[in-house]
Design a protein around this motif. Structure first.
Motif, short mmCIF file in Angstrom:
data_model
loop_
_atom_site.label_atom_id
_atom_site.label_comp_id
_atom_site.label_asym_id
_atom_site.label_seq_id
_atom_site.Cartn_x
_atom_site.Cartn_y
_atom_site.Cartn_z
N ILE A 53 0.84 -1.21 0.00
CA ILE A 53 0.00 0.00 0.00
C ILE A 53 0.87 1.25 0.00
N ILE A 54 1.90 1.25 0.85
CA ILE A 54 2.81 2.41 0.91
C ILE A 54 3.52 2.61 -0.42
N TRP A 55 3.99 1.51 -1.02
CA TRP A 55 4.69 1.58 -2.30
C TRP A 55 3.78 2.13 -3.39
N LEU A 56 2.54 1.67 -3.41
CA LEU A 56 1.57 2.15 -4.40
C LEU A 56 1.30 3.65 -4.21
N PHE A 57 1.15 4.06 -2.96
CA PHE A 57 0.93 5.47 -2.64
C PHE A 57 2.08 6.32 -3.17
N TYR A 58 3.30 5.88 -2.90
CA TYR A 58 4.47 6.65 -3.34
C TYR A 58 4.61 6.67 -4.86
N GLN A 59 4.26 5.55 -5.50
CA GLN A 59 4.34 5.50 -6.95
C GLN A 59 3.31 6.43 -7.61
N LEU A 60 2.12 6.49 -7.02
CA LEU A 60 1.07 7.34 -7.58
C LEU A 60 1.40 8.82 -7.42
N LEU A 61 1.95 9.19 -6.27
CA LEU A 61 2.23 10.61 -6.01
C LEU A 61 3.65 10.99 -6.42
N TYR A 62 4.62 10.53 -5.66
CA TYR A 62 6.01 10.91 -5.92
C TYR A 62 6.51 10.36 -7.25
N GLY A 63 6.07 9.14 -7.59
CA GLY A 63 6.50 8.55 -8.86
C GLY A 63 6.04 9.37 -10.05
N PHE A 64 4.79 9.82 -10.01
CA PHE A 64 4.25 10.66 -11.09
C PHE A 64 5.05 11.96 -11.23
N LEU A 65 5.35 12.60 -10.10
CA LEU A 65 6.07 13.87 -10.13
C LEU A 65 7.51 13.70 -10.60
N THR A 66 8.18 12.64 -10.15
CA THR A 66 9.56 12.44 -10.56
C THR A 66 9.67 12.04 -12.03
N ARG A 67 8.65 11.33 -12.55
CA ARG A 67 8.65 11.00 -13.98
C ARG A 67 8.51 12.27 -14.82
N LYS A 68 7.67 13.19 -14.35
CA LYS A 68 7.51 14.47 -15.04
C LYS A 68 8.82 15.27 -14.99
N LEU A 69 9.49 15.21 -13.84
CA LEU A 69 10.78 15.89 -13.71
C LEU A 69 11.81 15.31 -14.68
N TYR A 70 11.82 13.98 -14.79
CA TYR A 70 12.78 13.34 -15.69
C TYR A 70 12.48 13.69 -17.14
N LYS A 71 11.22 13.85 -17.47
CA LYS A 71 10.84 14.26 -18.82
C LYS A 71 11.40 15.65 -19.12
N ASN A 72 11.33 16.55 -18.13
CA ASN A 72 11.92 17.88 -18.27
C ASN A 72 13.44 17.78 -18.48
N TYR A 73 14.05 16.89 -17.72
CA TYR A 73 15.49 16.68 -17.84
C TYR A 73 15.86 16.23 -19.25
N LYS A 74 15.10 15.26 -19.78
CA LYS A 74 15.38 14.76 -21.13
C LYS A 74 15.19 15.84 -22.18
N GLN A 75 14.20 16.70 -21.98
CA GLN A 75 13.98 17.80 -22.93
C GLN A 75 15.14 18.78 -22.90
N LEU A 76 15.66 19.06 -21.69
CA LEU A 76 16.83 19.92 -21.59
C LEU A 76 18.05 19.27 -22.23
N GLU A 77 18.16 17.95 -22.06
CA GLU A 77 19.27 17.22 -22.64
C GLU A 77 19.19 17.25 -24.18
N ASP A 78 17.99 17.17 -24.71
CA ASP A 78 17.79 17.20 -26.17
C ASP A 78 18.13 18.55 -26.80
N LEU A 79 18.14 19.59 -25.96
CA LEU A 79 18.53 20.90 -26.47
C LEU A 79 20.02 20.99 -26.77
N ASP A 80 20.73 19.94 -26.29
CA ASP A 80 22.17 19.84 -26.56
C ASP A 80 22.92 21.03 -25.96
N LEU A 81 22.63 21.29 -24.69
CA LEU A 81 23.24 22.47 -24.03
C LEU A 81 24.64 22.14 -23.52
#
Length: 201
Positions: A173-201
């Motif tokens: 239950i705790i793992w599912l809770f963390y995946q739904l909340l923190y997991g969702f937010l960290t995946r969005k953060l990583y998507k931002n990271y990949k977009q910055l990486e694609d800019l070839d800065l």
């Protein structure tokens, strides 16, 4: 061939009419999105901390913690709670620090570094909570079983099996809770990271 050339010309005209964003503008948008995500991580951790405090207060008022006092392990229970709360407060402070750093960071490479640092911090926070819960659950149940007379006549292995099963359910239950909340937010953060990486800065 003439039709193909006409289509190419039309496509170029449409492409030229689309809004063109500079690298700095894209970085600024990603910075704003990342800052918002880290702010949510900070707020959710505060709400979670308040929830656990509230649950503990409710349990004490309802007398659910009397079993620890009866087993003579109330001091150990309080120590486990204090260590847990101190570490969680430390993580909350780090989340706030990461939010402030991302908010004021102008350099794209530093922004990428802070995004990765935040993701690692959240992962450490999640694993700490799960491992600490499992260890404290097992330790407290061991002392309760060995110190209370009511459990002496029970088959110890059956009781341990039941407690272990309950612990696994709570961990899931705790793992599912963390995946739904923190997991969702960290995946969005990583998507931002990949977009910055694609800019070839």
């Amino acid at each position: 061939m003439e039709e193909l050339d006409i289509l190419k010309q039309d496509w170029k005209k449409q492409e030229a009419s689309l809004p063109q964003f500079k690298t700095e503008e894209i970085c600024a948008m990603l910075k704003k999105k990342s800052s918002s995500l880290v702010k949510w991580i900070f707020f959710i951790s505060l709400l979670e901390f308040a929830f656990w405090i509230g649950l503990e207060v409710f349990s004490s008022f309802q007398g659910y913690n009397d079993i620890f006092e009866k087993a003579g392990v109330e001091l150990l229970y309080q120590l486990i709670l204090i260590i847990n709360y101190v570490v969680i407060i430390g993580f909350i402070a780090i989340f706030f620090y990461n939010y402030q750093k991302i908010k004021i960071t102008d350099d794209a490479k530093r922004l990428m570094k802070k995004i990765l640092t935040t993701r690692k911090t959240v992962k450490c926070y999640v694993w700490f909570n799960i491992v600490y819960f499992a260890l404290s659950f097992m330790v407290m149940n061991y002392f309760v079983i060995t110190n209370l007379q009511e459990f002496q006549n029970l088959n110890i292995w059956i009781f341990i099996g039941i407690m272990f099963g309950i612990m696994l359910v709570f961990i899931a239950i705790i793992w599912l809770f963390y995946q739904l909340l923190y997991g969702f937010l960290t995946r969005k953060l990583y998507k931002n990271y990949k977009q910055l990486e694609d800019l070839d800065l």
